[in-house]
Design a protein around this motif. Sequence first.
Motif, PDB file in Angstrom:
ATOM      1  N   ASN A 371      45.927  11.773  21.417  1.00  0.00           N
ATOM      2  CA  ASN A 371      46.327  10.372  21.366  1.00  0.00           C
ATOM      3  C   ASN A 371      47.211  10.039  22.566  1.00  0.00           C
ATOM      4  OD1 ASN A 371      49.004  11.203  20.716  1.00  0.00           O
ATOM      5  ND2 ASN A 371      48.453  11.277  18.538  1.00  0.00           N
ATOM      6  N   GLN A 373      50.337   9.223  22.771  1.00  0.00           N
ATOM      7  CA  GLN A 373      51.667   9.823  22.765  1.00  0.00           C
ATOM      8  C   GLN A 373      51.628  11.232  23.342  1.00  0.00           C
ATOM      9  OE1 GLN A 373      54.408   7.952  21.811  1.00  0.00           O
ATOM     10  NE2 GLN A 373      55.446   9.652  22.843  1.00  0.00           N
ATOM     11  N   VAL A 421      45.521   3.070  12.428  1.00  0.00           N
ATOM     12  CA  VAL A 421      46.760   3.655  12.928  1.00  0.00           C
ATOM     13  C   VAL A 421      47.225   2.865  14.137  1.00  0.00           C
ATOM     14  CG1 VAL A 421      46.205   5.973  12.098  1.00  0.00           C
ATOM     15  CG2 VAL A 421      45.463   5.285  14.376  1.00  0.00           C
ATOM     16  N   GLN A 422      48.499   3.061  14.500  1.00  0.00           N
ATOM     17  CA  GLN A 422      49.025   2.419  15.691  1.00  0.00           C
ATOM     18  C   GLN A 422      48.270   2.920  16.911  1.00  0.00           C
ATOM     19  OE1 GLN A 422      53.227   3.079  15.922  1.00  0.00           O
ATOM     20  NE2 GLN A 422      53.660   2.073  13.968  1.00  0.00           N
ATOM     21  N   GLU A 424      49.211   3.899  19.736  1.00  0.00           N
ATOM     22  CA  GLU A 424      49.760   5.098  20.401  1.00  0.00           C
ATOM     23  C   GLU A 424      49.244   6.382  19.774  1.00  0.00           C
ATOM     24  OE1 GLU A 424      53.027   1.974  20.966  1.00  0.00           O
ATOM     25  OE2 GLU A 424      51.588   2.554  19.405  1.00  0.00           O
ATOM     26  N   TYR A 425      48.821   6.289  18.500  1.00  0.00           N
ATOM     27  CA  TYR A 425      48.432   7.500  17.767  1.00  0.00           C
ATOM     28  C   TYR A 425      46.941   7.523  17.425  1.00  0.00           C
ATOM     29  CZ  TYR A 425      53.477   7.733  17.402  1.00  0.00           C
ATOM     30  OH  TYR A 425      54.813   7.775  17.708  1.00  0.00           O
ATOM     31  N   GLN A 426      46.187   6.598  17.994  1.00  0.00           N
ATOM     32  CA  GLN A 426      44.734   6.594  17.767  1.00  0.00           C
ATOM     33  C   GLN A 426      44.099   7.747  18.539  1.00  0.00           C
ATOM     34  OE1 GLN A 426      42.767   2.986  18.957  1.00  0.00           O
ATOM     35  NE2 GLN A 426      40.907   3.448  17.805  1.00  0.00           N
TER      36      GLN A 426
END
Length: 460
Positions: A371, A373, A421-422, A424-426
């Motif tokens: 992802n 992040q 999900v957000q 940033e975390y996809q």
Amino acid sequence: MWTPEIRHVASRKYAGQWREITGPAPVKMSKRRSAALTGAQGISLAQKLLRERLCHQKLPDQPVGLDSQYKYLLELLRRTAVHGESNSVLIVGPRGSGKTMLLGCVLRELMSLKEAQKNVLLVELNGLLQTDDKIALKEITRQLHLENVVGDKVFGSFAENLAFLLEALKKGDKSSSRPVLFVLDEFDLFAHHKNQTLLYNLLDVSQSAQTPVAVLGLTCRLDVLELLEKRVKSRFSHRQIHLFSSLSFAQYLDVVRAQLSLPPDFPDPKFSDEWNHSVTKLCEDKTVEEILRRNFNGSKDFRSLHSLLFLAVSRVSVSHSTLREADLIEAWRLISVDSKANVLHGLSILELCLIIAMKHLNDTYDGEPFNFQMVHNEFKKFIQRKSHSIHKFEKPVVMKAFEHLLQLELVRPVDSGVCKVQREYQLMRLMLEHGQVMEALQKYPQCPTDVKQWALSAFG
């Protein structure tokens, strides 16, 4: 005063003296100029002829290798056009297999029949253009030239409107209707229309004995019948014509020779002979044969072949008046260029660094998805430990660069199911190979050395 007759006699009388004074040079020079112009004109004419041939394909006299399909479809449509028998049929085959060409040849033969010339009506629809039933009905009305008949009439349903249109095609004695051929290109897209109303009504009419109608669908989907609703499928005749290319490489080479050769009636026979001889030698060249074989293995679609030959023909000039091996090599290089590699050449250093970080993550986690992040953390490690040439970017800037890679389809999101999900975390996957990235780094102007070394450690 000299008349034209006196002037003509005088010119003949003093022609010998004039030759003694001036010599034969002017005449010979004009011949040389004429020859030079003829050579340039020959090249220009050859290029024009071949470009028109490669860009504007004409229907062949007979479809090659499709004899049985041709006879079957012609007989089917002849029964509709001449005897008023309604039919429906699907022509199925991969793109470039000759579906449109086959139908074009059949329609040409059909319209040459005396009974069909002034009787048959043709309506052509395309699923890419007629995206809903309302648009399709307007197009049917336009192609049948019935705008004035419909006028401002209001109809309760699609079926009533279509029935009115077909009723308007009755002959003068009101005893029979003119046969109508409905051609539905990209047939599978019509199955996505709401309730499949257009398909249902056309196939329903083709089953009734009131109006002679033939519905012809062209599609590249083998599972097209599975897309049809039960009520639509029950009204389809289930006739299918399958086209699969049985072309051999030897036949493919014959097509190349035929496409590049100049016709016997070319105005400059000497240039034509030289050109055709060079084409024969070119097709026997091992390097050219390898290029053509790779194109043949990649796609038997003649449209890709025509693109390749067009680029080669465009390189012919007065300095080299025949096709050469180098022309085909350069044409192949241009046509087989990697589109993703081209996209990489236009990326920023930050975006390239994010791609390298993704490759590091792929190696670390054995190809598992990542992802944003994780990519951002990997990039920060590089900035802190190894890089002295790249300044620290704020997280929103890095996020913007990541989203740009997503828009360019260099990164693809993993289908995460129902839960959201957000961003940033996809979870994502990298859609690039080692060679593509390394080539982009090598060609990148003034690429920092530490970025190249980081890439080597990731792609090494």
